[in-house]
Motif scaffolding. Structure first.
Motif, PDB file in Angstrom:
ATOM      1  N   ILE A  35       0.835  -1.205   0.000  1.00  8.26           N
ATOM      2  CA  ILE A  35       0.000   0.000   0.000  1.00  8.26           C
ATOM      3  C   ILE A  35       0.864   1.248   0.000  1.00  8.26           C
ATOM      4  N   TRP A  36       1.905   1.290   0.855  1.00  7.75           N
ATOM      5  CA  TRP A  36       2.795   2.452   0.891  1.00  7.75           C
ATOM      6  C   TRP A  36       3.526   2.632  -0.436  1.00  7.75           C
ATOM      7  N   HIS A  37       3.883   1.511  -1.080  1.00  9.86           N
ATOM      8  CA  HIS A  37       4.545   1.602  -2.378  1.00  9.86           C
ATOM      9  C   HIS A  37       3.603   2.225  -3.416  1.00  9.86           C
ATOM     10  N   TYR A  38       2.341   1.830  -3.401  1.00 11.91           N
ATOM     11  CA  TYR A  38       1.371   2.406  -4.343  1.00 11.91           C
ATOM     12  C   TYR A  38       1.115   3.884  -4.058  1.00 11.91           C
ATOM     13  N   ILE A  39       1.157   4.268  -2.798  1.00 10.39           N
ATOM     14  CA  ILE A  39       1.036   5.696  -2.475  1.00 10.39           C
ATOM     15  C   ILE A  39       2.240   6.455  -3.036  1.00 10.39           C
ATOM     16  N   ASP A  40       3.442   5.888  -2.873  1.00  7.84           N
ATOM     17  CA  ASP A  40       4.636   6.503  -3.458  1.00  7.84           C
ATOM     18  C   ASP A  40       4.500   6.644  -4.973  1.00  7.84           C
ATOM     19  N   LEU A  41       3.991   5.604  -5.624  1.00  2.57           N
ATOM     20  CA  LEU A  41       3.791   5.663  -7.075  1.00  2.57           C
ATOM     21  C   LEU A  41       2.801   6.760  -7.464  1.00  2.57           C
ATOM     22  N   ALA A  42       1.712   6.859  -6.715  1.00  2.00           N
ATOM     23  CA  ALA A  42       0.699   7.875  -7.019  1.00  2.00           C
ATOM     24  C   ALA A  42       1.263   9.278  -6.832  1.00  2.00           C
ATOM     25  N   VAL A  43       2.023   9.483  -5.770  1.00  2.00           N
ATOM     26  CA  VAL A  43       2.625  10.799  -5.534  1.00  2.00           C
ATOM     27  C   VAL A  43       3.631  11.115  -6.635  1.00  2.00           C
ATOM     28  N   HIS A  44       4.421  10.139  -7.020  1.00  2.81           N
ATOM     29  CA  HIS A  44       5.399  10.369  -8.094  1.00  2.81           C
ATOM     30  C   HIS A  44       4.699  10.715  -9.403  1.00  2.81           C
ATOM     31  N   ASN A  45       3.660   9.967  -9.752  1.00  5.35           N
ATOM     32  CA  ASN A  45       2.940  10.234 -11.002  1.00  5.35           C
ATOM     33  C   ASN A  45       2.273  11.611 -10.984  1.00  5.35           C
ATOM     34  N   SER A  46       1.728  12.004  -9.833  1.00  5.14           N
ATOM     35  CA  SER A  46       1.118  13.331  -9.755  1.00  5.14           C
ATOM     36  C   SER A  46       2.180  14.416  -9.856  1.00  5.14           C
ATOM     37  N   TRP A  47       3.372  14.161  -9.309  1.00  4.85           N
ATOM     38  CA  TRP A  47       4.473  15.125  -9.432  1.00  4.85           C
ATOM     39  C   TRP A  47       4.908  15.275 -10.895  1.00  4.85           C
ATOM     40  N   VAL A  48       4.974  14.163 -11.621  1.00  2.00           N
ATOM     41  CA  VAL A  48       5.354  14.216 -13.033  1.00  2.00           C
ATOM     42  C   VAL A  48       4.361  15.075 -13.807  1.00  2.00           C
ATOM     43  N   MET A  49       3.071  14.884 -13.552  1.00  3.00           N
ATOM     44  CA  MET A  49       2.057  15.674 -14.256  1.00  3.00           C
ATOM     45  C   MET A  49       2.118  17.143 -13.844  1.00  3.00           C
ATOM     46  N   TYR A  50       2.314  17.405 -12.562  1.00  2.16           N
ATOM     47  CA  TYR A  50       2.421  18.786 -12.075  1.00  2.16           C
ATOM     48  C   TYR A  50       3.674  19.449 -12.627  1.00  2.16           C
ATOM     49  N   ASN A  51       4.730  18.673 -12.769  1.00  2.00           N
ATOM     50  CA  ASN A  51       6.013  19.193 -13.233  1.00  2.00           C
ATOM     51  C   ASN A  51       5.991  19.581 -14.709  1.00  2.00           C
ATOM     52  N   MET A  52       4.983  19.153 -15.439  1.00  2.00           N
ATOM     53  CA  MET A  52       4.866  19.552 -16.841  1.00  2.00           C
ATOM     54  C   MET A  52       4.584  21.046 -16.958  1.00  2.00           C
ATOM     55  N   LYS A  53       3.862  21.594 -15.976  1.00  2.70           N
ATOM     56  CA  LYS A  53       3.526  23.014 -15.994  1.00  2.70           C
ATOM     57  C   LYS A  53       4.496  23.845 -15.169  1.00  2.70           C
ATOM     58  N   THR A  54       4.835  23.362 -13.989  1.00  3.78           N
ATOM     59  CA  THR A  54       5.663  24.110 -13.057  1.00  3.78           C
ATOM     60  C   THR A  54       6.834  23.237 -12.644  1.00  3.78           C
ATOM     61  N   LYS A  55       8.042  23.709 -12.869  1.00  8.99           N
ATOM     62  CA  LYS A  55       9.225  22.941 -12.500  1.00  8.99           C
ATOM     63  C   LYS A  55       9.471  23.085 -11.009  1.00  8.99           C
ATOM     64  N   ILE A  56       9.440  21.963 -10.303  1.00 11.18           N
ATOM     65  CA  ILE A  56       9.625  21.947  -8.856  1.00 11.18           C
ATOM     66  C   ILE A  56      10.255  20.601  -8.489  1.00 11.18           C
ATOM     67  N   SER A  57      11.078  20.577  -7.457  1.00  9.04           N
ATOM     68  CA  SER A  57      11.687  19.315  -7.040  1.00  9.04           C
ATOM     69  C   SER A  57      10.625  18.417  -6.424  1.00  9.04           C
ATOM     70  N   GLN A  58      10.894  17.132  -6.453  1.00 11.35           N
ATOM     71  CA  GLN A  58       9.916  16.195  -5.904  1.00 11.35           C
ATOM     72  C   GLN A  58       9.780  16.371  -4.395  1.00 11.35           C
ATOM     73  N   LYS A  59      10.868  16.680  -3.727  1.00  6.12           N
ATOM     74  CA  LYS A  59      10.801  16.880  -2.280  1.00  6.12           C
ATOM     75  C   LYS A  59       9.923  18.081  -1.941  1.00  6.12           C
ATOM     76  N   SER A  60      10.094  19.184  -2.657  1.00  9.15           N
ATOM     77  CA  SER A  60       9.265  20.366  -2.427  1.00  9.15           C
ATOM     78  C   SER A  60       7.805  20.071  -2.732  1.00  9.15           C
ATOM     79  N   TYR A  61       7.576  19.302  -3.789  1.00  8.34           N
ATOM     80  CA  TYR A  61       6.204  18.927  -4.142  1.00  8.34           C
ATOM     81  C   TYR A  61       5.558  18.098  -3.039  1.00  8.34           C
ATOM     82  N   ARG A  62       6.307  17.171  -2.469  1.00  6.02           N
ATOM     83  CA  ARG A  62       5.773  16.339  -1.394  1.00  6.02           C
ATOM     84  C   ARG A  62       5.436  17.168  -0.159  1.00  6.02           C
ATOM     85  N   VAL A  63       6.253  18.171   0.141  1.00 10.91           N
ATOM     86  CA  VAL A  63       5.974  19.048   1.284  1.00 10.91           C
ATOM     87  C   VAL A  63       4.682  19.822   1.039  1.00 10.91           C
ATOM     88  N   ILE A  64       4.536  20.389  -0.149  1.00 10.53           N
ATOM     89  CA  ILE A  64       3.323  21.138  -0.490  1.00 10.53           C
ATOM     90  C   ILE A  64       2.104  20.218  -0.448  1.00 10.53           C
TER      91      ILE A  64
END
Length: 75
Positions: A35-64
């Motif tokens: 379950i935690w692995h799938y949550i990590d995957l979902a967060v990563h995939n959402s970061w990839v999509m968000y990163n298409m518009k706004t360049k931000i590090s994954q760590k900063s994205y996770r904090v936000i």
């Protein structure tokens, strides 16, 4: 076999990127780790999509994302 070798690099790269900011949870139950692995995957995939518009590090994205989910004021 050639198709497998060609695309296997993407899986390895995904696992590598997720390992940098993995949700650290230890559990004796195999499904909890899954379950935690799938949550990590979902967060990563959402970061990839968000990163298409706004360049931000994954760590900063996770904090936000965490602040938004907790309801802490982020604008």
């Amino acid at each position: 076999v050639q198709n497998y070798r060609k695309n296997m690099g993407f899986v390895d790269r995904l696992d590598q990127i997720i390992s940098y900011n993995r949700i650290q949870r230890s559990s004796k139950r195999w499904y909890t780790s899954l379950i935690w692995h799938y949550i990590d995957l979902a967060v990563h995939n959402s970061w990839v999509m968000y990163n298409m518009k706004t360049k931000i590090s994954q760590k900063s994205y996770r904090v936000i994302l965490a602040k938004l989910l907790l309801g802490v004021g982020v604008r």
